[in-house]
Design an enzyme around this catalytic site. Sequence first.
Site, short mmCIF file in Angstrom:
data_model
loop_
_atom_site.label_atom_id
_atom_site.label_comp_id
_atom_site.label_asym_id
_atom_site.label_seq_id
_atom_site.Cartn_x
_atom_site.Cartn_y
_atom_site.Cartn_z
N ASP A 28 27.74 16.41 63.88
CA ASP A 28 27.61 17.43 62.83
C ASP A 28 26.44 17.12 61.91
O ASP A 28 26.06 15.96 61.73
CB ASP A 28 28.93 17.49 62.05
CG ASP A 28 29.07 18.78 61.27
OD1 ASP A 28 28.28 19.73 61.50
OD2 ASP A 28 29.98 18.86 60.42
N HIS A 45 18.99 21.27 65.65
CA HIS A 45 19.65 21.11 66.95
C HIS A 45 18.71 20.41 67.94
O HIS A 45 19.12 19.53 68.69
CB HIS A 45 20.11 22.46 67.51
CG HIS A 45 21.08 23.17 66.62
ND1 HIS A 45 22.15 22.53 66.03
CD2 HIS A 45 21.16 24.47 66.21
CE1 HIS A 45 22.83 23.40 65.30
NE2 HIS A 45 22.24 24.59 65.38
N LEU A 139 28.71 5.23 82.94
CA LEU A 139 29.33 5.95 81.83
C LEU A 139 29.72 7.37 82.24
O LEU A 139 28.96 8.08 82.90
CB LEU A 139 28.32 6.03 80.68
CG LEU A 139 28.74 6.83 79.44
CD1 LEU A 139 29.72 6.04 78.59
CD2 LEU A 139 27.53 7.23 78.62
C1 IPE Z 1 32.16 21.05 64.74
O1 IPE Z 1 31.15 21.26 63.80
C2 IPE Z 1 31.72 21.55 66.08
C3 IPE Z 1 30.65 20.78 66.74
C4 IPE Z 1 30.11 19.70 66.30
C5 IPE Z 1 30.24 21.32 68.01
P1 IPE Z 1 31.13 22.56 62.89
O2 IPE Z 1 29.94 22.43 62.02
O3 IPE Z 1 31.22 23.77 63.73
O4 IPE Z 1 32.47 22.41 62.06
P2 IPE Z 1 32.92 23.07 60.68
O5 IPE Z 1 32.68 24.53 60.79
O6 IPE Z 1 32.08 22.46 59.62
O7 IPE Z 1 34.35 22.70 60.52
C1 IPE Z 2 26.32 20.47 64.48
O1 IPE Z 2 25.48 20.73 63.42
C2 IPE Z 2 25.92 21.21 65.73
C3 IPE Z 2 26.86 22.24 66.17
C4 IPE Z 2 27.96 22.59 65.54
C5 IPE Z 2 26.55 22.92 67.41
P1 IPE Z 2 25.68 22.00 62.50
O2 IPE Z 2 24.88 23.13 63.05
O3 IPE Z 2 27.12 22.30 62.29
O4 IPE Z 2 25.02 21.50 61.15
P2 IPE Z 2 25.52 21.76 59.66
O5 IPE Z 2 26.95 21.36 59.60
O6 IPE Z 2 25.35 23.22 59.40
O7 IPE Z 2 24.64 20.91 58.81
MG MG Z 3 28.48 21.69 60.93
#
Ligand code: IPE
Ligand code: IPE
Ligand code: MG
Length: 254
Positions: A28, A45, A139
């Site tokens: 995240d 990303h 792995l």
């Molecule tokens: C969780 O992250 C999903 C992934 C890392 C793929 P999100 O960014 O979607 O989660 P929330 O919305 O903050 O709970």
């Molecule tokens: C995690 O990073 C990637 C996915 C959920 C696919 P985010 O896109 O959720 O990044 P934040 O949480 O908005 O910073």
């Molecule tokens: Mg996120």
Amino acid sequence: MANKYDLLLESILAQPKMIPKHVAIIMDGNGRWAAMRDKPRTAGHEAGVRAVKLTVEAAMELGVQYLTLYAFSSENWKRPRSEVAALMSLLSRTTRRELDELIKQDVKLITTGRISGLSIARRRVLADAVQKTRNNRGLVLNLALNYGGRTEILDAVKAIAHSVKAGLLDVKDINEERFAEFLYTYGLPDPDLLIRTSGEKRISNFLLWQTSYTELYIIDTLWPDFGRNELLEAVADYQQRDRRFGKVDSKKSG
Ligand code: IPE
Ligand code: IPE
Ligand code: MG
């Protein structure tokens, strides 16, 4: 002279019984990483791919056997269409580009989630990588894609109901082990360690059944900044834990 992290690696490897067999990661913070740099979320990303590579390499170095990465949740479809498209494109581009390297590293790629919800083109790329790495012995890299924990449990319940109705399964034989056989993760051990980056203290519908006794490790580091050192620190922290599983302190009771 060995640096701090090489010494940390050495001390981790000195306790082989306390190396997590299965590490799961909620990757995240990509969006916030990009925002801090005045870049579009998708740049975050893209930057996250480097962290994936470093983490896979470090997991192998540690002798972790299973690495599950939460790459796209079933709720992530609610993001802007352009972001969803960018994530999907990144997924297939990266899989295609890294396939040779995965084969060289003896990594076995598998997926967890409703893969049928992805477009046929994306599925083809994934299926090709899964197929070409299926006999690898190193792995196991498990990508959670279009994954939702509640949906997974419901899918299992439905499959069980069908089995009972068809006379293939007796209600009295449904127990935890049996139930787990109907989950997407059948055949994988439960995660020992769950890491979440970017400081959010929630599960976000990830592996709800499987994490009942998983050790949690949450750090503020944003996913694109995660790498070998951070994984080593997480595993070293894990090695200090006392996993009691509801029993009394195992270190004190022996
Ligand atoms: C969780 O992250 C999903 C992934 C890392 C793929 P999100 O960014 O979607 O989660 P929330 O919305 O903050 O709970
Ligand atoms: C995690 O990073 C990637 C996915 C959920 C696919 P985010 O896109 O959720 O990044 P934040 O949480 O908005 O910073
Ligand atoms: Mg996120």
